[in-house]
Design an enzyme around this catalytic site. Sequence first.
Site, PDB file in Angstrom:
ATOM      1  N   GLY A  78      -9.549   3.346  -7.309  1.00 33.68           N
ATOM      2  CA  GLY A  78      -8.752   4.520  -7.723  1.00 33.68           C
ATOM      3  C   GLY A  78      -9.039   4.738  -9.015  1.00 33.68           C
ATOM      4  O   GLY A  78      -9.202   3.874  -9.924  1.00 33.68           O
ATOM      5  N   GLN A  97      -5.994 -12.601 -12.558  1.00 40.48           N
ATOM      6  CA  GLN A  97      -5.826 -11.558 -13.275  1.00 40.48           C
ATOM      7  C   GLN A  97      -4.538 -11.125 -13.797  1.00 40.48           C
ATOM      8  O   GLN A  97      -4.088 -10.127 -14.218  1.00 40.48           O
ATOM      9  CB  GLN A  97      -6.324 -10.140 -12.385  1.00 40.48           C
ATOM     10  CG  GLN A  97      -5.498  -9.733 -11.426  1.00 40.48           C
ATOM     11  CD  GLN A  97      -6.107  -8.555 -10.484  1.00 40.48           C
ATOM     12  OE1 GLN A  97      -7.105  -8.743  -9.653  1.00 40.48           O
ATOM     13  NE2 GLN A  97      -5.817  -7.384 -10.609  1.00 40.48           N
ATOM     14  N   HIS A 147      -3.540   4.322  -1.915  1.00 40.26           N
ATOM     15  CA  HIS A 147      -4.592   3.331  -1.167  1.00 40.26           C
ATOM     16  C   HIS A 147      -4.965   3.881   0.014  1.00 40.26           C
ATOM     17  O   HIS A 147      -6.117   3.635   0.594  1.00 40.26           O
ATOM     18  CB  HIS A 147      -3.612   1.903  -0.860  1.00 40.26           C
ATOM     19  CG  HIS A 147      -3.210   1.203  -1.966  1.00 40.26           C
ATOM     20  ND1 HIS A 147      -1.984   1.151  -2.193  1.00 40.26           N
ATOM     21  CD2 HIS A 147      -4.144   0.503  -2.931  1.00 40.26           C
ATOM     22  CE1 HIS A 147      -1.862   0.510  -3.411  1.00 40.26           C
ATOM     23  NE2 HIS A 147      -3.148  -0.125  -3.854  1.00 40.26           N
ATOM     24  N   ASP A 167      -6.632   3.514 -12.473  1.00 40.00           N
ATOM     25  CA  ASP A 167      -7.067   2.112 -13.108  1.00 40.00           C
ATOM     26  C   ASP A 167      -8.534   2.532 -13.687  1.00 40.00           C
ATOM     27  O   ASP A 167      -9.467   2.051 -13.415  1.00 40.00           O
ATOM     28  CB  ASP A 167      -7.231   0.997 -12.185  1.00 40.00           C
ATOM     29  CG  ASP A 167      -5.830   0.608 -11.568  1.00 40.00           C
ATOM     30  OD1 ASP A 167      -4.750   0.293 -12.388  1.00 40.00           O
ATOM     31  OD2 ASP A 167      -5.514   0.687 -10.509  1.00 40.00           O
ATOM     32  N   LEU A 202       0.921  -1.295  -0.107  1.00 36.82           N
ATOM     33  CA  LEU A 202      -0.167  -0.002   0.089  1.00 36.82           C
ATOM     34  C   LEU A 202       0.743   1.281  -0.044  1.00 36.82           C
ATOM     35  O   LEU A 202       1.779   1.306   0.652  1.00 36.82           O
ATOM     36  CB  LEU A 202      -0.964  -0.042   1.235  1.00 36.82           C
ATOM     37  CG  LEU A 202      -1.639  -1.278   1.375  1.00 36.82           C
ATOM     38  CD1 LEU A 202      -2.788  -1.159   2.605  1.00 36.82           C
ATOM     39  CD2 LEU A 202      -2.767  -1.574   0.031  1.00 36.82           C
ATOM     40  N   HIS A 203       0.363   2.210  -0.597  1.00 37.22           N
ATOM     41  CA  HIS A 203       1.060   3.533  -0.719  1.00 37.22           C
ATOM     42  C   HIS A 203       0.000   4.682  -0.491  1.00 37.22           C
ATOM     43  O   HIS A 203      -1.327   4.288  -0.177  1.00 37.22           O
ATOM     44  CB  HIS A 203       1.694   3.744  -2.190  1.00 37.22           C
ATOM     45  CG  HIS A 203       0.906   3.407  -3.377  1.00 37.22           C
ATOM     46  ND1 HIS A 203      -0.218   4.192  -3.450  1.00 37.22           N
ATOM     47  CD2 HIS A 203       0.780   2.425  -4.183  1.00 37.22           C
ATOM     48  CE1 HIS A 203      -0.916   3.758  -4.791  1.00 37.22           C
ATOM     49  NE2 HIS A 203      -0.266   2.809  -5.096  1.00 37.22           N
TER      50      HIS A 203
END
Length: 286
Positions: free
Chosen positions: A149, A61, A37, A152, A33-34
């Site tokens: 987010g 995916q 996130h 994407d 996480l950054h």
Amino acid sequence: MNTVTTVRELRAAVAQARAEGKDVSLVPTMGNLHAGHVALVEKAAQRTDFVVASIFVNPLQFGPNEDLDSYPRTLAADQAKLHQAGCDLLFAPTVEEMYPHGLNSQTRVRVSGVSEGLCGGSRPGHFDGVATVVTKLFQMVQPDLAVFGQKDFQQLAVIRTLVRDLNMPIQVLGVPTIRADDGLALSSRNGYLSAEQRALAPQLYRDLQLLAERIQTGARNYEQLIVETKSRIEQAGLRPDYLEIRQADTLQPASADDRQLVIAVAAFIGSTRLIDNLTLDLAEIH
Ligand code: PAF
């Protein structure tokens, strides 16, 4: 913040929150996480009483030659960030817990239309994997709100379409991209870049901005603009995967008459593939 790893524990904790009269949000992630996130979790915590985050590096995916094995797994650091951001419950299942009958026999969810082209074109099957895991997470948590987010952008469109087409009673919220000071969109994959590559990476956003400015000031020959911008990206030492101007809502190719646009880009720096996008509202200026 509690961490659970099984669907049974997850359902019990959410049922408890519901019994206390709380509304529930879900922030699905793949971890590492950054600040991007963290912004999603903070937004979820502002909107609902009980925030569930998930961390699951979803094998469904990833393509055969992609970074499933090397994708960074940083659970302890992620837990600290989630706690700090206001998360109440972390669901961090194993692959066996998510896909107990194996990947091959897993029922797949396919969102036609918006899954095609852009990242869907470069990463065949990617959005089927995303739609499948997100559907499973939605079924497990049954949140009122789900937060993703806008970096994407196509994924967000896929999820909005999924929720609409399958009549899921879930509000989907898109949160603006968080950027480093030099403009680079935050991404877990930025960690793959060498110092030299990291210095080149913000060029992608600068070129998006330049292209957006040209459209805002009246340029409408999109084909020509794309050729010029791709060549600028190449000159900077990046390898464009795609660069397209699309209608922001349908993701269909944009014509000169369209007013709500998204410019979407993917490019390689070395073997690292980065994506970014910019939305434009031409109705505001004309
Ligand atoms: O955006 C991501 O991190 C993933 O695609 C998601 C939505 C968590 C599904 O695995």
